[in-house]
Design a protein around this motif. Sequence first.
Motif, PDB file in Angstrom:
ATOM      1  N   ALA A  99      11.559 -22.044  18.253  1.00 20.09           N
ATOM      2  CA  ALA A  99      10.958 -23.141  17.483  1.00 20.09           C
ATOM      3  C   ALA A  99       9.491 -23.301  17.858  1.00 20.09           C
ATOM      4  O   ALA A  99       8.629 -23.546  16.992  1.00 20.09           O
ATOM      5  CB  ALA A  99      11.708 -24.441  17.730  1.00 20.09           C
ATOM      6  N   LEU A 100       9.186 -23.150  19.150  1.00 26.26           N
ATOM      7  CA  LEU A 100       7.804 -23.289  19.616  1.00 26.26           C
ATOM      8  C   LEU A 100       6.923 -22.175  19.055  1.00 26.26           C
ATOM      9  O   LEU A 100       5.805 -22.428  18.595  1.00 26.26           O
ATOM     10  CB  LEU A 100       7.762 -23.277  21.144  1.00 26.26           C
ATOM     11  N   ILE A 101       7.425 -20.946  19.076  1.00 21.21           N
ATOM     12  CA  ILE A 101       6.639 -19.807  18.582  1.00 21.21           C
ATOM     13  C   ILE A 101       6.359 -19.959  17.088  1.00 21.21           C
ATOM     14  O   ILE A 101       5.241 -19.721  16.621  1.00 21.21           O
ATOM     15  CB  ILE A 101       7.387 -18.491  18.857  1.00 21.21           C
ATOM     16  N   ALA A 102       7.352 -20.369  16.341  1.00 24.59           N
ATOM     17  CA  ALA A 102       7.186 -20.528  14.894  1.00 24.59           C
ATOM     18  C   ALA A 102       6.162 -21.621  14.576  1.00 24.59           C
ATOM     19  O   ALA A 102       5.329 -21.473  13.675  1.00 24.59           O
ATOM     20  CB  ALA A 102       8.528 -20.855  14.245  1.00 24.59           C
ATOM     21  N   THR A 103       6.219 -22.721  15.321  1.00 27.91           N
ATOM     22  CA  THR A 103       5.276 -23.817  15.100  1.00 27.91           C
ATOM     23  C   THR A 103       3.871 -23.409  15.494  1.00 27.91           C
ATOM     24  O   THR A 103       2.895 -23.686  14.774  1.00 27.91           O
ATOM     25  CB  THR A 103       5.697 -25.061  15.905  1.00 27.91           C
ATOM     26  N   ALA A 104       3.749 -22.751  16.667  1.00 30.16           N
ATOM     27  CA  ALA A 104       2.441 -22.327  17.152  1.00 30.16           C
ATOM     28  C   ALA A 104       1.781 -21.336  16.198  1.00 30.16           C
ATOM     29  O   ALA A 104       0.558 -21.332  16.028  1.00 30.16           O
ATOM     30  CB  ALA A 104       2.570 -21.709  18.545  1.00 30.16           C
ATOM     31  N   ALA A 105       2.600 -20.481  15.564  1.00 32.06           N
ATOM     32  CA  ALA A 105       2.053 -19.489  14.637  1.00 32.06           C
ATOM     33  C   ALA A 105       1.342 -20.148  13.467  1.00 32.06           C
ATOM     34  O   ALA A 105       0.411 -19.573  12.885  1.00 32.06           O
ATOM     35  CB  ALA A 105       3.183 -18.594  14.129  1.00 32.06           C
ATOM     36  N   PHE A 106       1.753 -21.365  13.126  1.00 32.48           N
ATOM     37  CA  PHE A 106       1.092 -22.092  12.033  1.00 32.48           C
ATOM     38  C   PHE A 106      -0.017 -23.006  12.533  1.00 32.48           C
ATOM     39  O   PHE A 106      -1.134 -23.012  12.002  1.00 32.48           O
ATOM     40  CB  PHE A 106       2.122 -22.913  11.253  1.00 32.48           C
ATOM     41  N   PHE A 107       0.265 -23.797  13.578  1.00 31.22           N
ATOM     42  CA  PHE A 107      -0.661 -24.837  14.010  1.00 31.22           C
ATOM     43  C   PHE A 107      -1.858 -24.303  14.797  1.00 31.22           C
ATOM     44  O   PHE A 107      -2.957 -24.849  14.679  1.00 31.22           O
ATOM     45  CB  PHE A 107       0.080 -25.895  14.843  1.00 31.22           C
ATOM     46  N   VAL A 108      -1.666 -23.280  15.606  1.00 31.35           N
ATOM     47  CA  VAL A 108      -2.778 -22.773  16.413  1.00 31.35           C
ATOM     48  C   VAL A 108      -3.918 -22.237  15.543  1.00 31.35           C
ATOM     49  O   VAL A 108      -5.086 -22.553  15.792  1.00 31.35           O
ATOM     50  CB  VAL A 108      -2.281 -21.717  17.415  1.00 31.35           C
ATOM     51  N   PRO A 109      -3.642 -21.420  14.494  1.00 36.78           N
ATOM     52  CA  PRO A 109      -4.747 -21.008  13.617  1.00 36.78           C
ATOM     53  C   PRO A 109      -5.454 -22.180  12.943  1.00 36.78           C
ATOM     54  O   PRO A 109      -6.681 -22.157  12.756  1.00 36.78           O
ATOM     55  CB  PRO A 109      -4.057 -20.121  12.577  1.00 36.78           C
ATOM     56  N   VAL A 110      -4.690 -23.208  12.568  1.00 34.90           N
ATOM     57  CA  VAL A 110      -5.308 -24.397  11.967  1.00 34.90           C
ATOM     58  C   VAL A 110      -6.210 -25.092  12.979  1.00 34.90           C
ATOM     59  O   VAL A 110      -7.329 -25.523  12.671  1.00 34.90           O
ATOM     60  CB  VAL A 110      -4.227 -25.369  11.456  1.00 34.90           C
ATOM     61  N   TRP A 111      -5.725 -25.172  14.225  1.00 34.99           N
ATOM     62  CA  TRP A 111      -6.485 -25.784  15.311  1.00 34.99           C
ATOM     63  C   TRP A 111      -7.797 -25.016  15.517  1.00 34.99           C
ATOM     64  O   TRP A 111      -8.871 -25.613  15.616  1.00 34.99           O
ATOM     65  CB  TRP A 111      -5.637 -25.757  16.574  1.00 34.99           C
ATOM     66  N   ILE A 112      -7.709 -23.709  15.555  1.00 32.96           N
ATOM     67  CA  ILE A 112      -8.900 -22.865  15.711  1.00 32.96           C
ATOM     68  C   ILE A 112      -9.848 -23.066  14.526  1.00 32.96           C
ATOM     69  O   ILE A 112     -11.072 -23.086  14.682  1.00 32.96           O
ATOM     70  CB  ILE A 112      -8.499 -21.384  15.838  1.00 32.96           C
ATOM     71  N   GLY A 113      -9.267 -23.256  13.336  1.00 36.86           N
ATOM     72  CA  GLY A 113     -10.080 -23.456  12.142  1.00 36.86           C
ATOM     73  C   GLY A 113     -10.966 -24.693  12.232  1.00 36.86           C
ATOM     74  O   GLY A 113     -12.119 -24.674  11.792  1.00 36.86           O
ATOM     75  N   PHE A 114     -10.414 -25.772  12.809  1.00 40.30           N
ATOM     76  CA  PHE A 114     -11.213 -26.982  12.978  1.00 40.30           C
ATOM     77  C   PHE A 114     -12.389 -26.740  13.919  1.00 40.30           C
ATOM     78  O   PHE A 114     -13.501 -27.234  13.688  1.00 40.30           O
ATOM     79  CB  PHE A 114     -10.339 -28.125  13.505  1.00 40.30           C
ATOM     80  N   TYR A 115     -12.152 -25.989  14.981  1.00 38.50           N
ATOM     81  CA  TYR A 115     -13.248 -25.685  15.904  1.00 38.50           C
ATOM     82  C   TYR A 115     -14.281 -24.782  15.242  1.00 38.50           C
ATOM     83  O   TYR A 115     -15.497 -24.949  15.467  1.00 38.50           O
ATOM     84  CB  TYR A 115     -12.699 -25.042  17.175  1.00 38.50           C
ATOM     85  N   LEU A 116     -13.833 -23.826  14.441  1.00 36.59           N
ATOM     86  CA  LEU A 116     -14.779 -22.962  13.739  1.00 36.59           C
ATOM     87  C   LEU A 116     -15.616 -23.762  12.742  1.00 36.59           C
ATOM     88  O   LEU A 116     -16.794 -23.456  12.521  1.00 36.59           O
ATOM     89  CB  LEU A 116     -14.025 -21.837  13.015  1.00 36.59           C
ATOM     90  N   PHE A 117     -15.006 -24.780  12.145  1.00 39.24           N
ATOM     91  CA  PHE A 117     -15.760 -25.663  11.260  1.00 39.24           C
ATOM     92  C   PHE A 117     -16.923 -26.291  12.010  1.00 39.24           C
ATOM     93  O   PHE A 117     -18.053 -26.344  11.512  1.00 39.24           O
ATOM     94  CB  PHE A 117     -14.833 -26.745  10.697  1.00 39.24           C
ATOM     95  N   GLU A 118     -16.649 -26.772  13.233  1.00 40.46           N
ATOM     96  CA  GLU A 118     -17.711 -27.372  14.039  1.00 40.46           C
ATOM     97  C   GLU A 118     -18.771 -26.350  14.426  1.00 40.46           C
ATOM     98  O   GLU A 118     -19.942 -26.680  14.587  1.00 40.46           O
ATOM     99  CB  GLU A 118     -17.116 -28.010  15.304  1.00 40.46           C
ATOM    100  N   VAL A 119     -18.375 -25.105  14.586  1.00 43.47           N
ATOM    101  CA  VAL A 119     -19.324 -24.059  14.977  1.00 43.47           C
ATOM    102  C   VAL A 119     -20.266 -23.721  13.824  1.00 43.47           C
ATOM    103  O   VAL A 119     -21.486 -23.611  14.008  1.00 43.47           O
ATOM    104  CB  VAL A 119     -18.572 -22.786  15.432  1.00 43.47           C
ATOM    105  N   PHE A 120     -19.720 -23.566  12.629  1.00 47.95           N
ATOM    106  CA  PHE A 120     -20.497 -23.035  11.520  1.00 47.95           C
ATOM    107  C   PHE A 120     -21.063 -24.082  10.568  1.00 47.95           C
ATOM    108  O   PHE A 120     -21.959 -23.779   9.787  1.00 47.95           O
ATOM    109  CB  PHE A 120     -19.654 -22.036  10.725  1.00 47.95           C
TER     110      PHE A 120
END
Length: 291
Positions: free
Chosen positions: A99-120
């Motif tokens: 359950a953790l792996i399946a959730t992380a596969a979706f949420f972690v890229p979204v989390w990274i996306g928010f940080y990339l938004f702040e970068v660019f």
Amino acid sequence: MKDSPLKCDFPETDLEQQLDTRRFRTYGARLASPPAKRVKGISDSSKDMDHGVAYINERFMDIRTAFSILRRYMLGIVGLFMMAVLVLMWVVDQFYSEALIATAAFFVPVWIGFYLFEVFFPLTLPVRLDRKEGVVYVAHRGTFYRIPWDELEVTFSYNWQYFGSGVMWEKQYYSHLYLKEKYYFCGTAPKKNLQRKRISSYFKEEHLYRKWNFIVRYYDEGVAKEDVKNLSGINYESYKESVNNKSVGILILDYLSVILFMPSIIWWRFAPFKYRWPKEVEAIFGKANYY
């Protein structure tokens, strides 16, 4: 629903009706200046105002606009939400494998996306209030305006926001600053005779007035003793000064709390993409860019 006027006793204005294009409809517009005066019965303290200020001294103050304030808290809110979800999935994972792996596969890229938004996504400039010369500098889409304080036109208004069946409709309050072609200072020539810039946005009317009262009080009286403490966390430089005398253990906890809850304070200091004041403004203040 019936539109009710704002509670403040300032006169109504038709400034919004003069705009060539209205991005969204607001109601009950009240003219807070000129002349700039405080809303009666509301505090003018700088307490809890660090979110709306990027820099302050006796000469000038940089005031964060609505979008900058949202971005200041966004990474902290998103980070806490993502951590809470992953911890919850870790608990669920004890009973349901992967359950953790399946959730992380979706949420972690979204989390990274928010940080990339702040970068660019570039950091925008605040509104600069110059007490010495009695003017306000405003950057708007490559155009820079220099508006005399005594002619500054700021309005309070609201519109309705829909939050679903649980909350239904809720008022969101705004303050807008109006930009006229005659105040053009430098940069790209304005394409319209009149434009507006949103400088505050709150769901509580009193918060809108408190920020305005603080701005007017600062212009009239300068930096008060309480401001030094209340605004110690407005940017990374002032934050470092405020924690200089703390013990190592407290300092570590302090930095961890900032990294978790408000990483933008640190990130904005080193962000590579920022709008900067033009040479015409730097000739007056030096290379003073705050966000």
